[in-house]
Structure formats: C-alpha cells, structure tokens
Design a protein around this motif. Structure first.
Motif, mmCIF file in Angstrom:
data_model
loop_
_atom_site.group_PDB
_atom_site.id
_atom_site.type_symbol
_atom_site.label_atom_id
_atom_site.label_comp_id
_atom_site.label_asym_id
_atom_site.label_seq_id
_atom_site.Cartn_x
_atom_site.Cartn_y
_atom_site.Cartn_z
ATOM 1 N N ARG A 130 0.838 -1.199 0.000
ATOM 2 C CA ARG A 130 0.000 0.000 0.000
ATOM 3 C C ARG A 130 0.866 1.238 0.000
ATOM 4 O O ARG A 130 0.559 2.228 -0.668
ATOM 5 N N LEU A 133 1.956 1.927 -3.329
ATOM 6 C CA LEU A 133 0.834 2.425 -4.119
ATOM 7 C C LEU A 133 0.569 3.890 -3.798
ATOM 8 O O LEU A 133 0.313 4.702 -4.700
ATOM 9 N N VAL A 134 0.638 4.213 -2.532
ATOM 10 C CA VAL A 134 0.401 5.601 -2.136
ATOM 11 C C VAL A 134 1.436 6.522 -2.781
ATOM 12 O O VAL A 134 1.092 7.599 -3.291
ATOM 13 N N ILE A 137 0.627 6.851 -6.402
ATOM 14 C CA ILE A 137 -0.547 7.704 -6.598
ATOM 15 C C ILE A 137 -0.161 9.169 -6.465
ATOM 16 O O ILE A 137 -0.603 10.021 -7.236
ATOM 17 N N ARG A 138 0.655 9.420 -5.498
ATOM 18 C CA ARG A 138 1.078 10.795 -5.242
ATOM 19 C C ARG A 138 1.769 11.389 -6.451
ATOM 20 O O ARG A 138 1.641 12.577 -6.739
ATOM 21 N N LEU A 141 -1.136 11.504 -9.626
ATOM 22 C CA LEU A 141 -2.255 12.458 -9.595
ATOM 23 C C LEU A 141 -1.946 13.772 -10.306
ATOM 24 O O LEU A 141 -2.778 14.264 -11.078
ATOM 25 N N PHE A 152 -11.960 13.984 -9.711
ATOM 26 C CA PHE A 152 -11.548 12.830 -8.938
ATOM 27 C C PHE A 152 -11.320 13.194 -7.468
ATOM 28 O O PHE A 152 -11.768 12.491 -6.561
ATOM 29 N N VAL A 156 -13.334 11.656 -4.394
ATOM 30 C CA VAL A 156 -12.652 10.705 -3.509
ATOM 31 C C VAL A 156 -12.208 11.365 -2.205
ATOM 32 O O VAL A 156 -12.377 10.819 -1.127
ATOM 33 N N LEU A 180 -14.718 11.239 -14.334
ATOM 34 C CA LEU A 180 -14.299 10.415 -13.200
ATOM 35 C C LEU A 180 -13.823 9.049 -13.679
ATOM 36 O O LEU A 180 -12.790 8.532 -13.231
ATOM 37 N N SER A 181 -14.554 8.464 -14.584
ATOM 38 C CA SER A 181 -14.159 7.146 -15.076
ATOM 39 C C SER A 181 -12.849 7.245 -15.850
ATOM 40 O O SER A 181 -11.989 6.364 -15.759
ATOM 41 N N ARG A 184 -9.995 7.460 -13.366
ATOM 42 C CA ARG A 184 -9.692 6.153 -12.769
ATOM 43 C C ARG A 184 -8.955 5.272 -13.771
ATOM 44 O O ARG A 184 -8.016 4.545 -13.402
ATOM 45 N N GLU A 185 -9.397 5.299 -15.000
ATOM 46 C CA GLU A 185 -8.712 4.519 -16.027
ATOM 47 C C GLU A 185 -7.275 4.969 -16.173
ATOM 48 O O GLU A 185 -6.347 4.148 -16.273
ATOM 49 N N LEU A 187 -5.336 6.483 -14.025
ATOM 50 C CA LEU A 187 -4.533 6.113 -12.855
ATOM 51 C C LEU A 187 -4.229 4.613 -12.851
ATOM 52 O O LEU A 187 -3.112 4.188 -12.522
ATOM 53 N N ARG A 188 -5.215 3.835 -13.226
ATOM 54 C CA ARG A 188 -4.995 2.387 -13.286
ATOM 55 C C ARG A 188 -3.856 2.057 -14.238
ATOM 56 O O ARG A 188 -2.959 1.271 -13.921
ATOM 57 N N LEU A 191 -0.470 2.955 -12.892
ATOM 58 C CA LEU A 191 0.005 2.202 -11.742
ATOM 59 C C LEU A 191 0.226 0.719 -12.060
ATOM 60 O O LEU A 191 0.728 -0.023 -11.217
#
Lengths: 192, 370
Positions: A130, A133-134, A137-138, A141, A152, A156, A180-181, A184-185, A187-188, A191
């Motif tokens: 995690r 992952l964090v 993400i940081r 974004l 987003f 969130v 939003l979708s 998410r796509e 970011l996915r 990552l």
C-alpha cells in the motif's frame, strides 16, 4: 461500493446558506463563521490541486475574498459549499495556468510536516504494497488533466456526490461521470 | 435496463465507476449488480477502484498537522483582515452565536493584491486612514469653534440642550454684553427659539428652560413647552440607524401634515416652507412662530432637534462604516435646513463619508475628495 464521507460537516447554528444571506446583508460575524467552517476544506482542495503549500495559502485567501465579493451572486436556494468550492477550484485552475506560463513550480513538491491519514489493520506485506501504491498515486495524480483531477479529488477526497460536483464545477452530471471514469482509467494504467 | 443493454456484455468503466460511487439509478444499479454476480473481471476492476480511492486518501498530504494548520490559519486570518477588514476567529471561540449586536462589516472590497501587492495596498490604506482621521479632527474642531460640542454632535439630547445658544456662526458673536446693542451678526446668532434674552457669554451653555425663565414673558414663551426631542438611540446596527432616520422623517411628515395640508410640496419642503406651521403643531405660540418667521427672513432658522438626531445618527453610521446610510442621513439634514450651519456640516460630513467609502472600496485609496 465506496463509503462516502459526509460532504458537509454538521455545524451548530444557522445553515451555510443562511449565513451567506446574512453576510451579503453586511453581517461580518456571519462571513467569519463561513470562513471558519470551510477554510480547512478549501485549503485542502486547493492544496491537492496545486501541490504547493504557499500557493495554496494564497489561493485559499483569494477564494474567500472572491466569495465575499461575489455574495450578491449567490442564490440561497442552492447549497453554499459547492458555490464556494467552485470559486476555489477556479482559482486553483487559474493558478495552475499561471504556473504553466511561468514554469515556476515543481508540481511534485511535497510539503513538509504533513501527516498521511491513518490506515486500518493490515499485514506487513499489505502495508508495504500500500505504501508503494500511495507513493505512486502521489506522483500520478498531478499528471492527470486538471479537469479529471479536480473531479476525482472532489469525489474521492471530499466525498462530493456527482450532483454536488456538477454544481461546483458547473458541468453536466454526465460529464462528471465520464471525467471520473477516465481519471480512474488513467490512474490504473499508470500504476500497472 | 438489463445486462442485455451492456455493450460488449459488460457495463463498461463509466457504469462501473458510477456504481462504485453509488450514483447509478435503481434500475441500472440492479443490472450492474446482477452482472457482477457472474463476472470476475468486473469485480476485479471494482476492487482496483477501491484501492485507488484508498491510496488517494492516504496520499492526501494536504491535511496539515495541528501545528502547521495553526500557522496557516493565522496567516489566512491576517490576510483576510487586511483585505476585508475582518478578524477571523479561531477554533471554539469562533462558534457562531445569534446576537442582536451584529458587527457591521466594512462595505466594499479592494482588488485582491496577493502577497506582493498587499504591502503597497496596506500602505495606501494607512495613508488614507490618517487623512480621514485628520479631516475628522478638523471637522470636530470646526464644529467646536462654531459652538458645537462633541457631546452635542454625538448626543441629540445634549445637542438639544445646547440649542438655546447655538448655532453661533462664530464664537465672538456671543460675546456682546446685554447692555450693548447687538450687531447684525450677533442678532443673527440669537437663541433659536425666538427669544431676546441677555446674550450669554461665549461658551456658556444654558438649557432651554433656563433661558425661558430669564427671558420672562417674551410673548408667552415662558409657558411654551420645549419642542419635542425625537430620541435617536445610539446603536451599533446599521438597520437601527436607518430606523432612526426613518423615524425622524416620519415624525417630520406627521408634523408637517398636521401643520399645513395645503402645501403640496414634500414633507421636507413643507417643513422648510412652513416652519411656523410645524411649530404650531408642536405647541408653540403664534408670537413664537412670528419670531421664527422674522428670523427666517434674516436668513436663520432654528435647528430642530429632529435633524440634530438625524445628524447624530448619520455620524454614528459613518463611524460604523455604514457610509451609504450616513450619506443619506447627512443629505437629509442638508436638504432640510439648508440655511443652517448644520447643513454645511452635514454636507461636509457627507463628503467625508463618501471619501471613506471610496477608500474602503479602493476607488481612491490615497485621496480624499474635497
């Protein structure tokens, strides 16, 4: 489904809309209370967008000054916080554009002394995973397009409903859904 | 809406994202739920959405710890106070309390100057404030030289008590001894209620009643009741100032209506055109009315306590930052008693209020209109 945080903290006393009306009529106490109620959330939204604490402070102040000057435009039949946060978002986007022109700021700056929110009980492996992952993400974004990033984060981080986001950003609900979708796509994919 | 409506046999990212956020309508949500029961791939995607959300919240480094936030909040408070003139309270002490004593906010805002521009703006604000204070002191000094006291300006009751000796256009006008014939200027500065008493020495304030006693039976004046004082309560609310002004105006209109319905002009004009009628309505004698007419012919008119109350209310409004209301009140006074020194003071005060409003609203931060 995702557990949502309350979008508007519960306050004692008059509603935000009532306070805004009173502030518009010259009640200084009312505007002060609105600032007290929302300053932290505004700062958080702005900072999440700008990734710079000093600029976030400036833009937070700009947000409340503009809100004060625009009180005549506020319609009390609508909720206050989307109106305020729209001002915050627009001010942040303006600052981002300015930054791009001036190329002054490394948007990956991480302010000092900030504390991540606490997590629940997890295994060490899960915690390590995690944490990675964090970190990712940081970094990911800020690379999202602004219009996706703000949607987003409002969803969130701040727990805004789609309707509240639509109202805040003055965009159709369907646009909120699609941005939003796409966020998410994006970011996915980043990552993976 | 059923699974059959899903393109490619799956709801798609947009539908799943909305379902994840609990934003699908009942029918669509039911269809997605049904699909998820039999689709591991879509369930895996939803799990990724959940992890993304969780990681995003954990990555939220925008929430400062308490000490850092205290600094941020303090700077925000200071900057908003500089820009808007508001003191932003902190923590529990800031909880909003319903109260009648509302703080009246300064009207108007300047442009947001930001960090770099804030200092020059504050400097201009300081200069303008100093200029305004200087003019205010000059005003008080001028009023004092003309026989007004600070208490007279601020307190309508005190102002009324000093009505017997003021307004004097110049201090020396009141220095004539009773034995010496008065000059025209001194005659112009006689006591407002039409009596011809011994002229008091400069600076001597005699209440109306005392003068009436000393005047003796000057046409029945000794028995005349003093003009009613319309109280203008000193309040902190702009709404109350407005109520004070309106109350006085209604009183004037009532007096004018009772005194002379034939006059078709506005209440204020009626009052100017028929001061005798107004005084009759207040119980003054005919001889007193005649004396008033005589005084008016000489270019003077008594300043009625109602307008003193309006002047005082307008002054309080200006001090509280209610510049528009203050200007209305001063304009009312200036228009009602144009022949009186009070009108000149009201005109000056109105210009001062306008200048203050300009300063606050950033129109002319470093200049006061003359």
């Amino acid at each position: 489904m995702t557990e949502r945080r309350p979008t508007v903290p519960v306050h004692d006393g008059p509603s935000d809309s009532a306070l805004a009306v009173r502030a518009r009529e010259g009640d200084g106490h009312a505007f002060k209370e609105l600032v007290r109620r929302h300053q932290e959330r505004v700062f958080r939204i702005v900072h999440r967008m700008l990734r710079d604490r000093d600029q976030a402070e400036d833009v937070t102040q700009v947000t409340f000054v503009r809100a004060f000057r625009s009180l005549l435009k506020y319609k009390e039949e609508f909720p206050f916080h989307p109106w305020l946060y729209r001002i915050a978002v627009n001010a942040s986007l303006t600052q981002i554009e300015k930054r791009k022109r001036e190329k002054l700021v490394d948007i990956d700056l991480v302010p000092e002394r900030f504390v991540p929110r606490p997590a629940g009980e997890e295994s060490p492996l899960e915690v390590a995973g995690r944490r990675e992952l964090v970190d990712r993400i940081r970094k990911a974004l800020p690379e999202l397009p602004e219009e996706q990033r703000v949607v987003f984060l409002l969803r969130v981080d701040e727990g805004f409903s789609y309707d509240e986001i639509a109202q805040t950003l003055d965009i159709p609900r369907g646009t909120v859904m699609s941005r939003l979708s796409r966020a998410r796509e994006a970011l996915r994919k980043r990552l993976v | 809406m059923t699974e059959a409506n899903f393109e490619g046999g799956h709801p798609g990212t947009e539908w799943l994202s909305a379902w994840h956020d609990g934003e699908l309508q009942d029918e669509a949500a039911a269809a997605v739920r049904q699909h998820l029961d039999g689709c591991a791939a879509c369930r895996h995607l939803l799990d990724e959405f959940r992890q993304l959300d969780q990681a995003t919240r954990l990555a939220d480094d925008a929430t400062p710890d308490a000490a850092t936030w205290e600094g941020i909040e303090g700077r925000l408070r200071q900057r908003l106070e500089d820009e808007l003139g508001l003191g932003i309270p902190v923590g529990a002490a800031a909880r909003y309390v319903e109260t009648d004593a509302e703080l009246v906010m300064r009207p108007g805002l300047s442009e947001v100057r930001g960090g770099k521009g804030a200092r020059p703006f504050r400097l201009r604000w300081a200069v303008a404030t100093a200029a305004g204070l200087g003019l205010g002191l000059f005003t008080l000094r001028t009023l004092s030289d003309n026989g007004w006291t600070v208490s007279g300006v601020m307190d309508p009751a005190a102002r009324h008590r000093s009505e017997a000796r003021v307004p004097a256009r110049s201090a020396e006008a009141t220095t004539a001894s009773p034995q010496e014939p008065m000059t025209d200027n001194q005659a112009d500065d006689k006591v407002q209620d039409g009596e011809v008493p011994p002229v008091p020495a400069a600076g001597t304030a005699l209440p109306t009643g005392k003068i009436r006693e000393e005047a003796g039976d000057a046409g029945g004046l000794a028995d005349a009741a003093p003009p009613p004082v319309v109280a203008a309560p000193m309040t902190d609310s702009g709404d109350r100032y407005l109520a004070d002004v309106e109350q006085v105006l209604r009183a004037k209109e009532s007096a004018a209506s009772a005194g002379g319905a034939a006059n078709e002009s506005s209440p204020l004009e009626k009052d100017q055109a028929a001061p005798a009628a107004a005084r009759s309505a207040e119980g003054s004698s005919a001889s007193r009315a005649d004396a008033d007419e005589a005084k008016k012919a000489k270019g003077e008119m008594s300043v009625e306590p109602e307008y003193a109350a309006v002047f005082a209310a307008a002054s309080r409004a200006r001090e509280s930052g209610e510049y528009a209301l203050a200007r209305r009140g001063f304009a009312l006074v200036a228009g009602a008693v144009p022949d009186q020194p009070l009108a000149r003071d009201a005109e000056f005060e109105a210009r001062l209020a306008g200048a203050h409003a300009d300063i606050v609203e950033g129109r002319s931060p470093d200049a006061v209109r003359s």
